[in-house]
Write a protein that holds these residues in place. Structure first.
Motif, PDB file in Angstrom:
ATOM      1  N   THR A  88       0.818  -1.214   0.000  1.00 49.19           N
ATOM      2  CA  THR A  88       0.000   0.000   0.000  1.00 49.19           C
ATOM      3  C   THR A  88       0.854   1.268   0.000  1.00 49.19           C
ATOM      4  N   SER A  89       2.076   1.168   0.502  1.00 50.22           N
ATOM      5  CA  SER A  89       2.926   2.363   0.607  1.00 50.22           C
ATOM      6  C   SER A  89       3.384   2.894  -0.739  1.00 50.22           C
ATOM      7  N   ILE A  90       3.416   2.048  -1.761  1.00 53.25           N
ATOM      8  CA  ILE A  90       3.884   2.521  -3.070  1.00 53.25           C
ATOM      9  C   ILE A  90       2.792   3.267  -3.831  1.00 53.25           C
ATOM     10  N   CYS A  91       1.555   3.266  -3.308  1.00 47.39           N
ATOM     11  CA  CYS A  91       0.446   3.920  -4.009  1.00 47.39           C
ATOM     12  C   CYS A  91       0.669   5.412  -4.262  1.00 47.39           C
ATOM     13  N   PRO A  92       1.162   6.203  -3.283  1.00 45.09           N
ATOM     14  CA  PRO A  92       1.383   7.628  -3.565  1.00 45.09           C
ATOM     15  C   PRO A  92       2.358   7.872  -4.713  1.00 45.09           C
ATOM     16  N   ILE A  93       3.361   6.997  -4.851  1.00 44.84           N
ATOM     17  CA  ILE A  93       4.322   7.161  -5.946  1.00 44.84           C
ATOM     18  C   ILE A  93       3.629   6.953  -7.291  1.00 44.84           C
ATOM     19  N   ILE A  94       2.835   5.879  -7.388  1.00 41.52           N
ATOM     20  CA  ILE A  94       2.080   5.616  -8.619  1.00 41.52           C
ATOM     21  C   ILE A  94       1.118   6.768  -8.895  1.00 41.52           C
ATOM     22  N   GLN A  95       0.470   7.248  -7.838  1.00 37.03           N
ATOM     23  CA  GLN A  95      -0.511   8.325  -7.966  1.00 37.03           C
ATOM     24  C   GLN A  95       0.122   9.588  -8.539  1.00 37.03           C
TER      25      GLN A  95
END
Length: 406
Positions: A380-387
């Motif tokens: 879940t932590s990588i979501c902001p990077i993808i966003q």
């Protein structure tokens, strides 16, 4: 700096006071209940019940309060949250004997919390303007950070002077009840109303509005999928990193909140329309690293890295994210009832959060609890990077299209 309206100023007071109350209670409520369940998976399930009430209450409030002042559902929500704390205070023995009763508290608390956020999110959109948001959003963040300093400081004093940590938690809940009642009275003074026209939801869930709405929805889903970490894992992970010391836990929260105020002040001064995407991307990268390190280094050093980096990075990520979303929704105000967009967005937030939290339960079926938490946190932590990668692509494409039209 644009002068704020009466409702905007009142909103700042309400949100800061609510942040103070929540800072004192929400995490400690999880810790207090964790003492009964002694399970991160159990507390994740508790949070899922709580968040599961959000779509239900957002749609219900949207239908019930189309023609009234938006302060009414806010006050109603705070009353429900107060009720959940009253039950918690008076059913300690029953909860200890039957931990499943915590899910009843989750439903009541979640319904109240949803009603509060239904109102606040609509008021943030309807009571503010594109001109005032560059003042309102950073100021709101700074006040919230200040409240987050006061909250753990007061909590630390209460716990330190209590016979046991549990007695301290109970004293905290009593103060929170008083604060919620105070906010309820202030809420009734708000004058902003929603447009008394029908709104639709299915077209928004099916992404049939336009590319801009699709972008808002995508950002909302990815941002909220990550929220499962902050909602039900990071607080307990930091608590466990302190070896269960309520006093040390409060001191760490105070330290993190002080840095957060400094960061919000800096962010409010350096972030502009022209460099917004750079700081948005930088904040996302740092936020992702903070929770990954906390999961992989489950001790005081991991907790310190998480708290310090998260506190510094949060405003650089959240300020651009909030302003971009609010300004984008503003484009629909002349032709639609914005309540429909806010309700749809909040439903997407809740669904995405529940999906994020369900990954903890899914991985817990195949791995031990600690491994499941680590995998979920990293995922879940990588979501902001993808966003933010998608955000940069969208804004560059949109700006290029605008230049071609000109």
């Amino acid at each position: 700096m644009k002068k704020l309206s009466r409702d905007e100023l009142l909103l700042l007071v309400i949100t800061a006071t609510f942040t103070l109350a929540s800072g004192m209670a929400t995490v400690f409520m999880n810790v207090y209940l964790y003492n009964f369940t002694e399970s991160l998976v159990g507390m994740t399930t508790f949070t899922m019940f709580r968040i599961g009430m959000f779509p239900i209450m957002f749609i219900l409030n949207g239908k019930l309060f189309k023609k009234t002042k938006l302060g009414y559902p806010l006050a109603a929500g705070l009353c429900m949250m107060t009720l959940s704390y009253v039950i918690l205070l008076n059913m300690q023995n029953a909860i200890a004997a039957n931990p499943i009763l915590i899910y009843l508290i989750a439903v009541i608390f979640g319904a109240g919390e949803a009603s509060y956020y239904f109102t606040i999110n609509n008021l943030n959109q309807l009571a503010t303007t594109m001109e005032s948001r560059s003042t309102y959003v950073p100021l709101s963040g700074t006040l919230a950070a200040m409240a987050n300093i006061i909250a753990p400081f007061v909590s630390t004093l209460l716990i330190s002077y209590s016979v046991t940590d549990i007695d301290g938690y109970l004293a905290i809940f009593k103060i929170v009840i008083v604060l919620y009642i105070t906010i309820s009275i202030l809420a009734l003074k708000l004058q902003t109303k929603a447009k008394p026209i029908p709104f639709t939801l299915m077209d928004k869930f099916l992404f049939k509005i336009d590319k801009q709405w699709n972008y808002i929805a995508f950002s909302t889903i990815f941002n909220s999928f990550r929220d499962c970490v902050s909602l039900c894992l990071t607080g307990l992970l930091v608590y466990r990193a302190t070896s269960g010391s309520g006093s040390l836990y409060s001191q760490l929260l105070t330290l993190f909140a002080i840095l957060s105020i400094i960061a919000y002040t800096i962010a409010g001064k350096v972030i502009t329309r022209h460099n917004r995407m750079f700081y948005y991307s930088l904040g996302a990268l740092l936020l992702s690293s903070s929770t990954i390190v906390l999961a992989l280094v489950p001790n005081i050093y991991g907790a310190l890295y998480f708290g310090l980096v998260n506190a510094f990075a949060a405003p650089f990520y959240s300020n651009p994210y909030t302003i971009i979303a609010m300004n984008a929704l503003q484009d629909y105000q002349s032709s639609h009832n914005l309540v429909g967009f806010v309700v749809a967005r909040e439903c997407l937030i809740s669904i995405s959060r529940i999906l994020g939290m369900s990954t903890v339960l899914l991985f817990a079926r195949f791995f031990d609890q600690d491994t499941a938490v680590v995998i979920t946190t990293i995922l879940t932590s990588i979501c902001p990077i993808i966003q933010t990668i998608v955000a940069n692509i969208y804004h560059k494409t949109r700006d290029k299209a605008k230049l071609q039209i000109q």
